[in-house]
Design a protein around this motif. Structure first.
Motif, PDB file in Angstrom:
ATOM      1  N   GLU A  68       0.792  -1.455  -0.087  1.00 31.18           N
ATOM      2  CA  GLU A  68      -0.105  -0.200  -0.165  1.00 31.18           C
ATOM      3  C   GLU A  68       0.433   1.190  -0.054  1.00 31.18           C
ATOM      4  O   GLU A  68       0.936   2.567  -0.573  1.00 31.18           O
ATOM      5  CB  GLU A  68      -0.886  -0.037   0.886  1.00 31.18           C
ATOM      6  N   LEU A  69       2.264   0.837   0.478  1.00 31.56           N
ATOM      7  CA  LEU A  69       2.568   2.538   0.612  1.00 31.56           C
ATOM      8  C   LEU A  69       3.833   2.551  -0.322  1.00 31.56           C
ATOM      9  O   LEU A  69       5.104   3.562  -0.372  1.00 31.56           O
ATOM     10  CB  LEU A  69       2.766   2.804   2.100  1.00 31.56           C
ATOM     11  N   SER A  70       3.838   1.423  -0.664  1.00 37.25           N
ATOM     12  CA  SER A  70       5.585   1.715  -2.100  1.00 37.25           C
ATOM     13  C   SER A  70       6.153   1.278  -1.801  1.00 37.25           C
ATOM     14  O   SER A  70       7.792   2.155  -1.827  1.00 37.25           O
ATOM     15  CB  SER A  70       5.116   2.738  -2.641  1.00 37.25           C
ATOM     16  N   VAL A  71       6.771   0.211  -0.258  1.00 42.28           N
ATOM     17  CA  VAL A  71       8.136   0.373  -0.074  1.00 42.28           C
ATOM     18  C   VAL A  71       8.869  -0.896  -0.838  1.00 42.28           C
ATOM     19  O   VAL A  71       8.338  -1.517  -1.195  1.00 42.28           O
ATOM     20  CB  VAL A  71       7.680  -0.610   1.680  1.00 42.28           C
ATOM     21  N   PRO A  72       9.907  -0.597  -0.979  1.00 39.73           N
ATOM     22  CA  PRO A  72      10.888  -1.779  -2.616  1.00 39.73           C
ATOM     23  C   PRO A  72      11.154  -2.576  -1.458  1.00 39.73           C
ATOM     24  O   PRO A  72      11.232  -2.822  -0.084  1.00 39.73           O
ATOM     25  CB  PRO A  72      12.214  -0.632  -2.285  1.00 39.73           C
ATOM     26  N   ASP A  73      11.143  -3.951  -1.747  1.00 40.26           N
ATOM     27  CA  ASP A  73      11.559  -5.034  -1.547  1.00 40.26           C
ATOM     28  C   ASP A  73      12.959  -5.049  -0.333  1.00 40.26           C
ATOM     29  O   ASP A  73      12.833  -5.601   0.761  1.00 40.26           O
ATOM     30  CB  ASP A  73      12.012  -5.304  -2.409  1.00 40.26           C
ATOM     31  N   ARG A  74      14.142  -4.277  -0.981  1.00 35.23           N
ATOM     32  CA  ARG A  74      15.078  -4.342   0.295  1.00 35.23           C
ATOM     33  C   ARG A  74      15.067  -3.588   1.666  1.00 35.23           C
ATOM     34  O   ARG A  74      15.589  -3.617   2.359  1.00 35.23           O
ATOM     35  CB  ARG A  74      16.371  -3.491  -0.574  1.00 35.23           C
ATOM     36  N   PHE A  75      13.856  -2.541   1.560  1.00 37.84           N
ATOM     37  CA  PHE A  75      13.158  -2.301   3.047  1.00 37.84           C
ATOM     38  C   PHE A  75      12.557  -3.501   3.974  1.00 37.84           C
ATOM     39  O   PHE A  75      10.986  -3.641   3.142  1.00 37.84           O
ATOM     40  CB  PHE A  75      12.265  -1.179   2.907  1.00 37.84           C
ATOM     41  N   ARG A  76      13.320  -3.422   5.340  1.00 38.08           N
ATOM     42  CA  ARG A  76      11.835  -3.954   6.048  1.00 38.08           C
ATOM     43  C   ARG A  76      10.942  -3.086   6.947  1.00 38.08           C
ATOM     44  O   ARG A  76      11.566  -1.817   7.457  1.00 38.08           O
ATOM     45  CB  ARG A  76      12.591  -4.479   6.868  1.00 38.08           C
ATOM     46  N   VAL A  77       9.794  -3.570   6.995  1.00 38.70           N
ATOM     47  CA  VAL A  77       8.481  -2.778   7.856  1.00 38.70           C
ATOM     48  C   VAL A  77       8.888  -3.207   9.334  1.00 38.70           C
ATOM     49  O   VAL A  77       8.950  -4.411   9.172  1.00 38.70           O
ATOM     50  CB  VAL A  77       7.419  -3.128   7.844  1.00 38.70           C
ATOM     51  N   GLU A  78       9.268  -2.567   9.996  1.00 33.91           N
ATOM     52  CA  GLU A  78       9.775  -2.766  11.664  1.00 33.91           C
ATOM     53  C   GLU A  78       8.354  -2.359  12.233  1.00 33.91           C
ATOM     54  O   GLU A  78       8.018  -3.087  12.992  1.00 33.91           O
ATOM     55  CB  GLU A  78      10.779  -1.499  11.977  1.00 33.91           C
ATOM     56  N   ILE A  79       7.749  -1.248  12.523  1.00 32.04           N
ATOM     57  CA  ILE A  79       6.752  -0.766  13.604  1.00 32.04           C
ATOM     58  C   ILE A  79       6.256   0.322  13.139  1.00 32.04           C
ATOM     59  O   ILE A  79       5.989   0.708  12.308  1.00 32.04           O
ATOM     60  CB  ILE A  79       7.900  -0.934  14.864  1.00 32.04           C
ATOM     61  N   ALA A  80       5.054   0.625  13.665  1.00 24.67           N
ATOM     62  CA  ALA A  80       4.093   1.969  13.302  1.00 24.67           C
ATOM     63  C   ALA A  80       4.326   1.952  15.187  1.00 24.67           C
ATOM     64  O   ALA A  80       3.986   1.911  15.836  1.00 24.67           O
ATOM     65  CB  ALA A  80       2.471   1.310  13.015  1.00 24.67           C
ATOM     66  N   VAL A  81       4.502   3.657  14.599  1.00 24.31           N
ATOM     67  CA  VAL A  81       3.475   4.571  15.732  1.00 24.31           C
ATOM     68  C   VAL A  81       2.633   5.334  15.486  1.00 24.31           C
ATOM     69  O   VAL A  81       2.374   6.372  15.119  1.00 24.31           O
ATOM     70  CB  VAL A  81       5.049   5.421  16.052  1.00 24.31           C
ATOM     71  N   ALA A  82       1.811   5.440  16.410  1.00 27.97           N
ATOM     72  CA  ALA A  82       1.105   6.367  16.594  1.00 27.97           C
ATOM     73  C   ALA A  82       1.738   7.050  18.083  1.00 27.97           C
ATOM     74  O   ALA A  82       1.978   7.610  18.775  1.00 27.97           O
ATOM     75  CB  ALA A  82       0.145   6.019  17.952  1.00 27.97           C
ATOM     76  N   VAL A  83       1.419   8.285  18.115  1.00 23.10           N
ATOM     77  CA  VAL A  83       1.800  10.014  18.532  1.00 23.10           C
ATOM     78  C   VAL A  83      -0.019  11.456  18.392  1.00 23.10           C
ATOM     79  O   VAL A  83      -0.596  10.935  17.636  1.00 23.10           O
ATOM     80  CB  VAL A  83       3.217  10.579  17.409  1.00 23.10           C
ATOM     81  N   GLY A  84       0.474  11.405  19.486  1.00 20.02           N
ATOM     82  CA  GLY A  84      -0.253  12.499  19.868  1.00 20.02           C
ATOM     83  C   GLY A  84      -0.783  13.088  21.374  1.00 20.02           C
ATOM     84  O   GLY A  84       0.704  12.410  21.985  1.00 20.02           O
ATOM     85  N   LYS A  85      -1.616  13.622  21.973  1.00 18.23           N
ATOM     86  CA  LYS A  85      -1.553  13.769  23.313  1.00 18.23           C
ATOM     87  C   LYS A  85      -2.742  13.446  23.513  1.00 18.23           C
ATOM     88  O   LYS A  85      -3.489  12.265  23.522  1.00 18.23           O
ATOM     89  CB  LYS A  85      -2.059  14.739  23.586  1.00 18.23           C
ATOM     90  N   ARG A  86      -1.825  12.788  25.686  1.00 22.49           N
ATOM     91  CA  ARG A  86      -3.013  11.582  26.126  1.00 22.49           C
ATOM     92  C   ARG A  86      -4.325  12.293  25.963  1.00 22.49           C
ATOM     93  O   ARG A  86      -4.115  13.374  26.730  1.00 22.49           O
ATOM     94  CB  ARG A  86      -2.168  11.302  27.546  1.00 22.49           C
ATOM     95  N   SER A  87      -5.050  11.760  26.373  1.00 19.94           N
ATOM     96  CA  SER A  87      -6.669  12.000  26.915  1.00 19.94           C
ATOM     97  C   SER A  87      -6.813  11.367  28.027  1.00 19.94           C
ATOM     98  O   SER A  87      -6.638  10.272  28.173  1.00 19.94           O
ATOM     99  CB  SER A  87      -7.725  11.567  25.968  1.00 19.94           C
ATOM    100  N   GLU A  88      -7.628  12.636  29.703  1.00 22.91           N
ATOM    101  CA  GLU A  88      -7.512  11.999  30.560  1.00 22.91           C
ATOM    102  C   GLU A  88      -9.111  11.503  30.535  1.00 22.91           C
ATOM    103  O   GLU A  88      -9.027  10.105  31.442  1.00 22.91           O
ATOM    104  CB  GLU A  88      -7.653  12.699  31.602  1.00 22.91           C
ATOM    105  N   ALA A  89      -9.851  11.273  29.050  1.00 22.56           N
ATOM    106  CA  ALA A  89     -11.081  10.743  29.572  1.00 22.56           C
ATOM    107  C   ALA A  89     -11.138   8.863  29.116  1.00 22.56           C
ATOM    108  O   ALA A  89     -12.299   8.963  29.384  1.00 22.56           O
ATOM    109  CB  ALA A  89     -12.154  11.785  28.123  1.00 22.56           C
ATOM    110  N   LEU A  90      -9.568   8.787  28.798  1.00 14.27           N
ATOM    111  CA  LEU A  90      -9.773   7.205  28.753  1.00 14.27           C
ATOM    112  C   LEU A  90     -10.917   6.602  27.971  1.00 14.27           C
ATOM    113  O   LEU A  90     -11.701   5.913  28.783  1.00 14.27           O
ATOM    114  CB  LEU A  90      -9.425   6.663  30.470  1.00 14.27           C
ATOM    115  N   ALA A  91     -11.380   6.866  26.810  1.00 15.36           N
ATOM    116  CA  ALA A  91     -11.867   6.338  25.630  1.00 15.36           C
ATOM    117  C   ALA A  91     -11.641   4.666  25.898  1.00 15.36           C
ATOM    118  O   ALA A  91     -11.288   4.780  24.248  1.00 15.36           O
ATOM    119  CB  ALA A  91     -12.537   7.502  24.457  1.00 15.36           C
ATOM    120  N   LEU A  92     -11.451   4.470  26.629  1.00 16.43           N
ATOM    121  CA  LEU A  92     -11.489   2.581  26.300  1.00 16.43           C
ATOM    122  C   LEU A  92     -11.606   1.558  26.584  1.00 16.43           C
ATOM    123  O   LEU A  92     -12.765   1.793  27.728  1.00 16.43           O
ATOM    124  CB  LEU A  92     -10.057   2.714  27.054  1.00 16.43           C
ATOM    125  N   SER A  93     -11.569   0.135  26.201  1.00 22.03           N
ATOM    126  CA  SER A  93     -12.601  -0.132  26.798  1.00 22.03           C
ATOM    127  C   SER A  93     -12.155  -0.856  27.973  1.00 22.03           C
ATOM    128  O   SER A  93     -10.788  -0.229  28.593  1.00 22.03           O
ATOM    129  CB  SER A  93     -12.216  -1.836  26.166  1.00 22.03           C
TER     130      SER A  93
END
Length: 196
Positions: free
Chosen positions: A145-170
């Protein structure tokens, strides 16, 4: 929330203060903030100064945001949708030649890219953001999907943002929404030979 973590030996506070939230506030972040975070990653050390890391990113307002979300597994997608930015860390698996030596496989591209991730995460913390790395991603689909050439390895994904105190989580996620502890030094560092 109180951070109950304590270092066994003196370190800079940012190392203990950094942790990976899943509760984001869903706000946009200035591009300059994201670029400062990536700038810190850019200055990571690497073998022969090859700098094998690459970053593919999307802001939550970007056309590619939903594409990026769909590259996360359902569990991560559920909470990461409230982040301000998503980043895929990839690494060049080939060590370039230098004229006397041909290109050849790198043994440390993932290690070096991990150093870049660590600096990214610490800079995010210094700027009042949280960065959460995720291995629950669709590695092959990301390359396509992101046109990553064969010689490159996908390592990880990272989410970045400010923390919400509301905790809209399970309920199960709320239980985990706290800085995690670390193994003691004696369990991870050995004098003379491996004894773990």
């Amino acid at each position: 929330m109180t951070n109950m973590r304590r270092a066994e030996y003196p370190v800079e506070p940012i190392f203990v203060d950094r942790w990976s939230t899943r509760s984001y506030d869903g706000q946009s972040m200035p591009e300059s903030d994201l670029f400062s975070i990536l700038e810190a990653a850019r200055w990571a050390p690497s073998a022969y100064n090859i700098q094998p890391w690459r970053f593919i990113y999307a802001h939550r307002e970007d056309e590619s945001w939903n594409t990026f979300l769909d590259l996360l597994d359902p569990f991560n997608k559920e909470w990461a949708k409230n982040a301000s930015a998503l980043i895929f860390v990839i690494s060049d698996s080939i060590m370039p030649g230098d004229g006397d030596r041909a290109d050849h496989p790198s043994r440390c591209h993932s290690f070096d890219s991990g150093a870049a991730w660590a600096q990214l995460a610490l800079q995010a913390t210094a700027q009042g953001y949280h960065a959460h790395a995720m291995a629950g991603i669709y590695f092959d689909k990301i390359k396509q999907e992101l046109s990553v050439p064969d010689r490159f390895r996908v390592e990880i994904a990272v989410a970045v943002g400010k923390r919400s105190e509301a905790l809209a989580l399970s309920d199960s996620e709320v239980e985990q929404e706290t800085p995690s502890l670390r193994k003691p030094i004696r369990e991870i560092a050995f004098s003379g030979a491996f004894t773990g």
